[in-house]
Write a protein that holds these residues in place. Sequence first.
Motif: not given
Length: 289
Positions: A63-92
């Motif tokens: 659920a958290i993976y799906i929600y997080s990735v979709i939120k990034a995919k539909i965002s108009n300004d998701f253009n990161p210089d760097m990322v990090a994910g907490h535990s499961l969040g790394e997969f997202s």
Amino acid sequence: MKAYLFPGQGSQFIGMGKNLYKNSFLAKKLFQLADDVLEFRITSIMFEGTMDVLKQTKYTQLAIYIYSVIKAKISNDFNPDMVAGHSLGEFSALAAINVFSFENGLILVNKRASIMQKICESIHGGMAVVFGLDDSIIEDVCKNDSGIIVPSNYNAPEQLVISGEYQALKRVCFSLKERGAKKIFILPVHGAFHSPIMEPAKKELKKFINKISFKDSKCPIYQNVTAQSVIKSNDIKKNLVEQLTSPVKWKQSIENMITHGAISFTEVGPGNILQGLTKKISKNLAKKI
């Protein structure tokens, strides 16, 4: 530089994603794709299920993976210089920056969650958050206990999660209260994540990860195991496997991201837990400089 952060378990809530589904064609398409890939309606569990079901590891992680990735995919300004994910969040995070596809990430997270769920059901483990003590004191108390108990999440200054056998957890929590811990909170989970108890899961997950196509990352990802920036796909794969039994070095990751130029942090997922931790880490780092 812009940094984006992806949360792990603990941020879930009933109804998560429902507004995204209603208001975005792409989100709706991806939610439906998730149901098709998983061959069951994870969307029903997310949108109108019960908390007792949603909080089960095998559903929470998806659920958290799906929600997080979709939120990034539909965002108009998701253009990161760097990322990090907490535990499961790394997969997202990795799916969001296209190191692997949304579908392959679903398959990976589903496999990871089911492996962890099995171990949770066979071994009585637990986790607790300890507030108000220096890391070295907690590390020392864990090291000197006779059972399996280790620091598992370095979340923020004077906020560390411990993980292990339930009886060892109770003993160590008692000792830490005696050593001056301000507060100790037993987490509502039935497993000892990021501890040696998860060792049986590593071989199985490694075989599975090696079957999935990974690309090199287009921006640095600061992975939990090392707290260092990683780009190469083989290194990313190795760290995802090691993460099962290694502590989440979140505090160290955020410190390194700030040191390497991050000036804004955006949390991509349900809730704002990571934003709160980042503020504490940033303030503490500023005191050191």
